[in-house]
Motif scaffolding. Structure first.
Motif: not given
Length: 399
Positions: A111-124
């Motif tokens: 998901f590092d390549q996902s502009g939509l989900l990158k921050d949400v996944v990392h925050a999880s």
């Protein structure tokens, strides 16, 4: 498929535009095809339409064959390396194995390549590492399209960090927020997640939950845990908390009485028993529960309320017990209750006659021992301690 349709739509528009320009003032033209005895006489528009249709059908057939062959190839191909798998296959394997240790690096890498989900996944992942402040700051950078997902994650962080007011604010906001169109296909899953978060909030902050504008939506399991928490922390409640509790019951009374499971109704009964000003509601709920099925604990709570009030109406109490006796026969606790009524009204002979009933029942055995040592308060207290030490029996507050 979608890209193919768009491509053919654009080509059709361009062909129509060119043919319209070339045909202007010259007509549709004439085309004659003769092949192996077959003849076709038409115009340029029909020929172009037929060629376009044949081309489109050929493309569809090719895509279906390619998809089928690719699937067959992946089924038959032997796997020698985890890294050679498709990213979705890797995620599925990690999910099936519940491999949390490996999941972090793999999921973040995908998901590092996902502009939509990158921050949400990392925050999880930061939330699971209890880095709450870092995760909250990271969620501020999430794109607007991921707003709902970021909000759900933010609530998770507030609950984990015991920030009840902040969690309530965001839960209330999401209830009034119109779901983004791109999430409509998974609206049921989104609502389930939101309801789950409400349940966790109610269990962690049972009294703060009473201040919310949204209620009545918890599932029965969460509702049971919430009511249990209310009972467990009842002594720490403020006057305002108790007022909110009473208002909540009065507003939702019909739902609690007709829709809740039996166990949750009993929990509400225990709560109402601690609120003297709700005596009428307590008695109504008792009658409903005993009409639904007999429960000795429910009956005893009602009897205790009746007998310990300032001016017990013993005649009314006895008649009510007799009505229930006509519906539920051979119930020893009715005899147990009537013995206390006869004792309080100086009907010694009737009380003694009851003592010979149910020789093997623990409640009546308790009364027989109590009657023998009635002049020794110390022994009666010891008897109560022994009797109440078994959680299967009732806590006796009757003298």
């Amino acid at each position: 498929m979608k890209q193919l349709l768009i491509s053919y739509a654009i080509i059709c528009v361009l062909v129509i535009a060119v043919l319209s320009l070339l045909s202007y003032g010259n007509g549709a033209g004439y085309v004659y095809v003769f092949f192996h005895g077959w003849q076709l006489q038409t115009n340029i528009w029909v020929i172009c339409g037929l060629l376009g249709l044949l081309s489109f059908l050929g493309q569809i057939l090719w895509l279906l064959c390619k998809k089928y062959l690719t699937r067959k190839k992946r089924i038959q191909t032997e796997v020698f390396s985890f890294s050679a798998l498709h990213p979705y296959e890797k995620l599925a394997i990690l999910w099936l194995l519940e491999a949390d240790q490996e999941k972090k690096g793999m999921v973040r890498g995908i998901f590092d390549q996902s502009g939509l989900l990158k921050d949400v996944v990392h925050a999880s992942f930061l939330w699971k590492q209890q880095q709450f402040d870092v995760a909250l700051n990271l969620l501020k950078e999430a794109p607007p399209n991921a707003f709902e997902l970021a909000e759900l994650q933010r609530i998770e962080l507030y609950l984990a960090n015991q920030q009840g007011l902040e969690a309530l604010t965001h839960l209330e906001f999401l209830n009034q927020h119109e779901l983004s169109p791109w999430l409509m296909d998974i609206q049921q899953g989104y609502q389930h997640k939101l309801t789950t978060l409400w349940g966790r909030f109610a269990i962690v902050f049972p009294w703060l939950y009473l201040t919310s504008t949204r209620f009545g939506h918890l599932n029965e399991t969460d509702k049971m845990q919430w009511l249990t928490q209310v009972l467990a922390t009842f002594d720490q409640a403020t006057f305002e908390d108790l007022e909110n509790l009473k208002q909540r019951y009065l507003l939702m009374r019909d739902d609690y009485i007709f829709l809740s499971i039996y166990e949750n109704k009993v929990l509400w009964l225990k709560i109402l028993a601690r609120l003297p000003e709700m005596a009428v509601e307590h008695e109504q709920l008792v009658e409903l529960l005993l009409q639904e099925r007999f429960n000795s604990e429910v009956f005893y709570m009602w009897f205790e309320q009746q007998i310990l009030c300032s001016c017990p109406d013993y005649i009314k109490i006895e008649k009510t017990i007799e009505l229930w006796e006509s519906k539920y026969s051979e119930v020893p606790i009715f005899t147990f209750a009537k013995w206390h009524i006869y004792q309080a009204t100086d009907q010694k002979e009737k009380a003694d006659q009851l003592l010979i009933l149910y020789p093997n029942h623990i409640l009546m055995s308790y009364l027989r021992v109590k009657d023998k040592i009635k002049n020794d308060e110390g022994l009666i207290q010891e008897l109560n301690v022994i009797f109440e030490s078994d959680t299967n029996f009732l806590k006796l507050n009757l003298s």
